[in-house]
Design a protein around this motif. Structure first.
Motif, PDB file in Angstrom:
ATOM      1  N   ASN A  21       0.868  -1.172  -0.005  1.00  0.00           N
ATOM      2  CA  ASN A  21       0.100  -0.238   0.139  1.00  0.00           C
ATOM      3  C   ASN A  21       0.876   1.149   0.090  1.00  0.00           C
ATOM      4  N   GLN A  40      -2.100  -1.787  -6.085  1.00  0.00           N
ATOM      5  CA  GLN A  40      -3.451  -1.564  -5.312  1.00  0.00           C
ATOM      6  C   GLN A  40      -4.289  -2.795  -5.736  1.00  0.00           C
ATOM      7  N   SER A  61      -8.946   0.597  -0.046  1.00  0.00           N
ATOM      8  CA  SER A  61      -8.293   0.046  -1.044  1.00  0.00           C
ATOM      9  C   SER A  61      -8.893   0.091  -2.247  1.00  0.00           C
TER      10      SER A  61
END
Length: 281
Positions: A21, A40, A61
């Protein structure tokens, strides 16, 4: 023993998930959308597996990936994820939660980029009204919502509605942030655009001169925003030579894009948005 084993695996996965991330964020900030998207997608899929499809981190996310799609101009992919994030946040957090409103704003932005103004307007009206109720009429987030809705009205040619909101945003921003704040100057530029599109050239010119002058004083002559403002003002002054040749009935149909492209460049690029347009809490 098995529970401890699976707990360790879970922690390890979350640890690597965080690393992915953070790297995705770095790629995103540097405009490397392809690499950001790869990471991602991995983060989103892992969070869906480990935390479930409705966990707040999973939704974050998804929102991050949607933002990258948006930056790539992949409106369909961005819209699909944003709709899902918005609906799940509405169910889990409620329709007035700040994260829900951010999701709605992001989706409205994507609708606008596709020319889906009616859908964008509907969401933006709801966001604005809820922020007015929760935060008050002069809160920066409320003013952001009003500015976004005004630009959607502007893009639909609803000049009266756009002007009403833009005047209020400008006046409140001047009071809260000061007359030379970047957001204040942006609000003045947006209002000038609405005046211009209605053929109210004198009022538009007054605002444009003020914006260019204050940006020069605050940012310096060579700053990109100052240069854009000066170019917009220069193009505007040249347009005044052309506009008087247009009859009054024809002038009503003249829009910014007809004879003032630099104006759009100068002020649409610095328009009101939630943070960087796509906030992903």
């Amino acid at each position: 023993m098995n529970q401890l084993y699976f707990a360790d695996i879970f922690k390890t996965n979350i640890y690597y998930d965080d690393i992915y991330n953070h790297f995705a964020y770095v790629f995103d900030q540097n405009g490397n959308w392809t690499e950001a998207k790869k990471l991602q997608v991995k983060v989103m899929e892992k969070r869906q597996q480990l935390l479930g499809p409705t966990h707040p981190q999973t939704l974050t996310s998804m929102a991050n990936l949607a933002s990258t799609y948006w930056n790539q101009g992949k409106w369909t992919e961005a819209e699909k994820l944003q709709v899902e994030v918005m609906k799940k946040r509405q169910q889990l957090l409620g329709p007035a939660h700040p994260h829900t409103l951010t999701s709605m704003n992001n989706l409205a932005s994507t609708y606008g980029d596709q020319g889906k103004w009616t859908k964008a307007e509907k969401l933006q009206v709801e966001v604005m009204e809820k922020r007015q109720q929760q935060l008050g009429p002069a809160h920066p987030d409320t003013l952001t919502s009003m500015g976004n809705l005004a630009l959607t009205y502007q893009n639909q040619g609803k000049w009266t509605r756009a002007e009403k909101l833009q005047v209020e945003v400008m006046e409140r921003t001047q009071q809260v942030l000061g007359p030379a704040h970047p957001d204040t100057l942006t609000s003045m530029g947006n209002l000038a655009g609405t005046y211009q599109s209605q053929g109210r050239l004198t009022e538009a010119k007054v605002l444009l001169v003020q914006v260019a002058s204050k940006r020069r004083d605050v940012l310096g002559f060579d700053h990109p925003y100052t240069q854009l403002s000066l170019k917009a003002l220069n193009d505007f002054q040249r347009s005044e030579i052309i506009c008087p040749k247009i009859s009054h009935s024809e002038e009503r149909n003249v829009t910014i894009s007809d004879y003032m492209p630099a104006f759009i460049e100068a002020f649409r690029k610095t328009t009101y948005v939630d943070a960087n347009k796509h906030v992903t809490p």
